[in-house]
Design a protein around this motif. Structure first.
Motif, PDB file in Angstrom:
ATOM      1  N   GLU A  62       0.537  -1.502   0.327  1.00  0.00           N
ATOM      2  CA  GLU A  62      -0.142  -0.425   0.321  1.00  0.00           C
ATOM      3  C   GLU A  62       1.022   2.020   0.137  1.00  0.00           C
ATOM      4  N   ARG A  63       2.453   1.018  -0.265  1.00  0.00           N
ATOM      5  CA  ARG A  63       3.159   2.533  -0.860  1.00  0.00           C
ATOM      6  C   ARG A  63       2.573   3.014  -1.191  1.00  0.00           C
ATOM      7  N   ARG A  64       2.716   4.624  -0.649  1.00  0.00           N
ATOM      8  CA  ARG A  64       2.332   5.673  -1.784  1.00  0.00           C
ATOM      9  C   ARG A  64       3.111   6.456  -1.703  1.00  0.00           C
ATOM     10  N   ASN A  65       3.344   7.655  -3.167  1.00  0.00           N
ATOM     11  CA  ASN A  65       4.449   8.030  -3.894  1.00  0.00           C
ATOM     12  C   ASN A  65       4.504   9.516  -2.831  1.00  0.00           C
ATOM     13  N   ALA A  66       6.041  10.662  -2.312  1.00  0.00           N
ATOM     14  CA  ALA A  66       5.624  11.709  -2.135  1.00  0.00           C
ATOM     15  C   ALA A  66       4.767  12.656  -2.926  1.00  0.00           C
ATOM     16  N   GLY A  67       3.866  13.215  -2.511  1.00  0.00           N
ATOM     17  CA  GLY A  67       3.368  13.602  -2.993  1.00  0.00           C
ATOM     18  C   GLY A  67       1.941  14.100  -3.160  1.00  0.00           C
ATOM     19  N   ALA A  68       1.362  11.871  -2.971  1.00  0.00           N
ATOM     20  CA  ALA A  68       0.035  11.792  -2.814  1.00  0.00           C
ATOM     21  C   ALA A  68      -0.424  12.529  -2.089  1.00  0.00           C
ATOM     22  N   ALA A  69      -2.051  12.367  -2.209  1.00  0.00           N
ATOM     23  CA  ALA A  69      -3.111  12.792  -1.381  1.00  0.00           C
ATOM     24  C   ALA A  69      -3.777  11.811  -1.001  1.00  0.00           C
ATOM     25  N   ILE A  70      -3.732  11.503   0.378  1.00  0.00           N
ATOM     26  CA  ILE A  70      -4.004  10.149   0.847  1.00  0.00           C
ATOM     27  C   ILE A  70      -5.848  10.167   2.132  1.00  0.00           C
TER      28      ILE A  70
END
Ligand SMILES: Nc1ncnc2c1ncn2[C@@H]1O[C@H](COP(=O)(O)OP(=O)(O)O)[C@@H](O)[C@H]1O
Ligand SMILES: [Mg+2]
Lengths: 290, 355
Positions: free
Chosen positions: B326-334
């Motif tokens: 479930e990793r997200r990249n920097a800058g992504a809204a979550i």
């Protein structure tokens, strides 16, 4: 060793230069001991090319180099000094043993135990060395006279031990201070008594410190002049005191003085050789984590 | 075997008060961990227990005996020091056997006991060595061996693993715990490492500035920290905190802060309007589109099985730990939601737990 070949070379040369600077006076003095009277005053000094003689040693130690090898004929002569070397050895050895024994116990107490005035104690101990010894020479003379200590081994051993104590205590204290108190405490929890901790654990760890202190005490006693001069008359005399008797009304017997001086290096040297194997560093190695 | 009890223990060094009113008990065979940051008084408390430091005030009981004025050797304790304090001039054998030798135990019996301890600690090949010829881990085990042969009623350990490398530390943790299971000796174990405390303790005593903050099992301390301090100290990464207030919205209590509104369980003790700090553990945050917490990913760190997501939530920094897929990249809204029942509330003024 690291560094390039030339830095290593330089390091070696520098080391040898330092050694040479320190060794030269000893060499010069020793060579004088082997010279005939007229060679001693030669200018420029004959450093290597002189005819050696054993006469000076013969006069001072009664040793002669005859056809049948070395013969020793003790006794006789104003300059016969062999017994004085013995006096020096006895006094230096015993006073060192006494000073180190007392200093070790005192320093351990100062390092580990809590008592009133503990912190000023070291200052007081040291203050006895702040006074020039010559200031107490005369009072000491009278004290010694009243106690019948003049001209005795006991007297000389006591005064030299006394003179050495302050520094010895201080030195030993710094060695004990370096031993973590957790080691003592660990032994306390293990059930050991104070004395047992001292004897079985702390003392073996302080061996290096004791050796260093002993060397300093020995050398001090070996070279001490003032009290050795004022507190002795005829039967006990140390090498530094009798060295001055080579200066006579008809001139100074440099060759004989040098012979005694050169020979007197030997006992001190042997003593230091004996203790130096204990002069190890890293006294707590392995006791602690890292 | 023995119990230990502290009754209103206080300690002053000169005029400096370093400990006040410490009271707790330790059951027979219990493994208690004293946990707290450096300088909070753990070593001091342990040294008082050993008798190496005097007790300024209060009663210290080992077994049923008041031992305040009993000499360390008569307290029936064994201690492993923070720096091991092995006897460097003695071989391992004599290091381990020293206490028996002092107690004038017959030579044959000393040999038997030392060899028994060495066997358990895997030190048999090293009995003839000096401490300086051992590795850090072996020295640590020699220090343990010294304690083991004494048949003491209480073991005291002062940060015994703090200088070992991470792998060895994990290994020794297991060994010490197994040793305890085997010998059953009442143990007080000091550490500043909350992971050591969580993994080893039957009971954790968490200290701060000479006071006890909380006493409980690792689960209790982790799941119901009684103050913000404890909540912050236990757990890695640390708990996320957001200051806000309790408000009633739509008939049920909510935690409300700037940009955040989270429903609370109805039996909450906090009064509406009360200023509180909400705490949520990073592991108790899950990614879900319906999540009440909206943030922006600042950084994702993969630690192995998990990913630590560092985020900005309405002016606060927060961390969530999620499975690696479930990793997200920097800058992504979550969007994140708090797992049910995992909200901790602390009063803003007292920092004590309200729910
Ligand atoms: N011998 C001492 N004299 C004065 N203060 C001390 C002494 N030993 C410890 N302290 C103080 O007591 C406090 C607790 O120390 P300590 O028990 O060693 O903490 P910890 O083991 O939890 O790191 C510290 O503030 C420390 O400075
Ligand atoms: Mg400590």
């Amino acid at each position: 060793m690291n560094g390039s070949f030339s830095t290593r070379m330089l390091r070696t040369i520098a080391a040898w230069v330092v050694v040479a600077v320190f060794f030269f006076p000893i060499y010069y003095w020793t060579s004088v001991a082997f010279k005939h009277g007229n060679d001693i005053f030669n200018r420029p000094p004959k450093l290597i090319a002189f005819t050696p003689t054993f006469d000076n040693f013969q006069k001072v130690f009664g040793i002669s180099l005859g056809s049948g090898g070395i013969t020793v004929t003790p006794g006789g002569g104003n300059f016969y000094m062999a017994p004085r070397v013995w006096d020096s050895i006895v006094i230096a050895t015993l006073s060192t043993v006494l000073a180190v024994a007392i200093a070790t116990l005192a320093a351990y107490a100062l390092s580990r135990m809590n008592f009133r005035g503990r912190h000023s104690f070291v200052g007081w101990v040291l203050s006895t060395r702040m006074m020039p010894p010559v200031a107490v020479a005369v009072p000491m003379f009278f004290i010694y006279k009243n106690f019948g200590l003049i001209d005795t081994y006991t007297g000389m051993v006591l005064i030299h031990a006394l003179m050495n104590l302050p520094l010895a205590v201080l030195l030993m204290k710094s060695f004990f201070d370096d031993i973590p108190s957790e080691i003592d405490e660990s032994a306390i929890v293990d059930g050991a008594s104070r004395f047992m901790i001292f004897r079985r654990i702390v003392l073996p760890m302080a061996k290096g410190g004791i050796a260093a202190t002993a060397v300093l005490c020995f050398i001090f006693s070996w070279t001490e002049f003032l009290f050795a001069l004022t507190l002795t008359t005829t039967s006990v005399k140390t090498v530094p005191v009798v060295s001055s008797t080579f200066v006579t009304s008809i001139g100074t017997a440099w060759g004989n003085m040098a012979a005694l001086g050169a020979a007197s290096i030997i006992p001190a040297f042997i003593f230091i050789l004996l203790v130096q194997k204990h002069l190890v560093r890293g006294l707590t190695m392995g006791s602690l984590k890292q | 075997m023995a119990t230990v009890e502290y009754r209103n223990i206080a300690k002053n060094f000169g005029h400096v008060e370093v400990m006040k009113d410490v009271s707790f008990g330790i059951a027979d065979r219990e493994f208690v961990v004293l946990l707290g940051p450096s300088g909070c008084g753990k070593t001091t408390l342990l040294r008082m227990t050993a008798g190496l430091e005097s007790v300024t005030n209060g009663d210290l009981l080992i077994g049923d005996r008041r031992v305040n004025d009993v000499h360390p050797r008569d307290r029936d304790i064994a201690m492993v020091f923070q720096n091991y304090a092995l006897y460097p001039t003695m071989k391992v054998f004599d290091n381990i056997g020293f206490s028996l030798e002092v107690a004038k135990v017959p030579k044959a019996e000393i040999r038997k006991k030392v060899e028994w301890a060495a066997e358990i600690l895997n030190l048999t090949p090293y009995l003839g060595r000096y401490p300086k010829e051992l590795s850090g881990g072996q020295r640590q085990r020699v220090a343990m061996g010294r304690a083991m042969v004494r048949n003491a009623a209480v073991f005291l350990f002062d940060e015994p693993l703090s200088n070992l490398d991470a792998k060895l530390r994990t290994h020794m943790r297991v060994e010490i715990r197994q040793l305890h299971n085997r010998l059953g000796t009442t143990t007080i174990y000091v550490t500043h490492d909350q992971i050591e405390a969580m993994t080893m303790a039957d009971k954790i005593v968490l200290m701060h500035a000479g006071r006890i903050m909380q006493i409980g099992t690792p689960d209790e301390v982790y799941e119901r920290p009684n103050s913000k301090y404890v909540a912050d100290f236990i757990g890695s990464p640390s708990m996320n905190f957001i200051a806000g207030a309790v408000e009633t919205a739509g008939g049920s209590p909510h935690f409300v802060a700037e940009g955040v509104s989270i429903g609370l369980s109805p039996e909450i003790k906090a009064k509406p309007g009360q200023k509180v700090i909400m705490g949520v553990r990073p592991h108790d945050l899950g990614i879900s589109d319906a999540g009440e917490i909206k943030g922006e990913v600042v950084l994702s760190e993969t630690t192995g099985a998990d990913v630590q997501i560092h985020l900005r939530v309405a002016g606060y920094d927060a961390v969530a730990v999620v499975p690696r897929d479930e990793r997200r990249n920097a800058g992504a809204a979550i969007n994140l939601s708090v797992l049910p029942g995992k909200v901790h509330l602390f009063d803003a003024a007292t920092e004590l737990r309200v729910a």
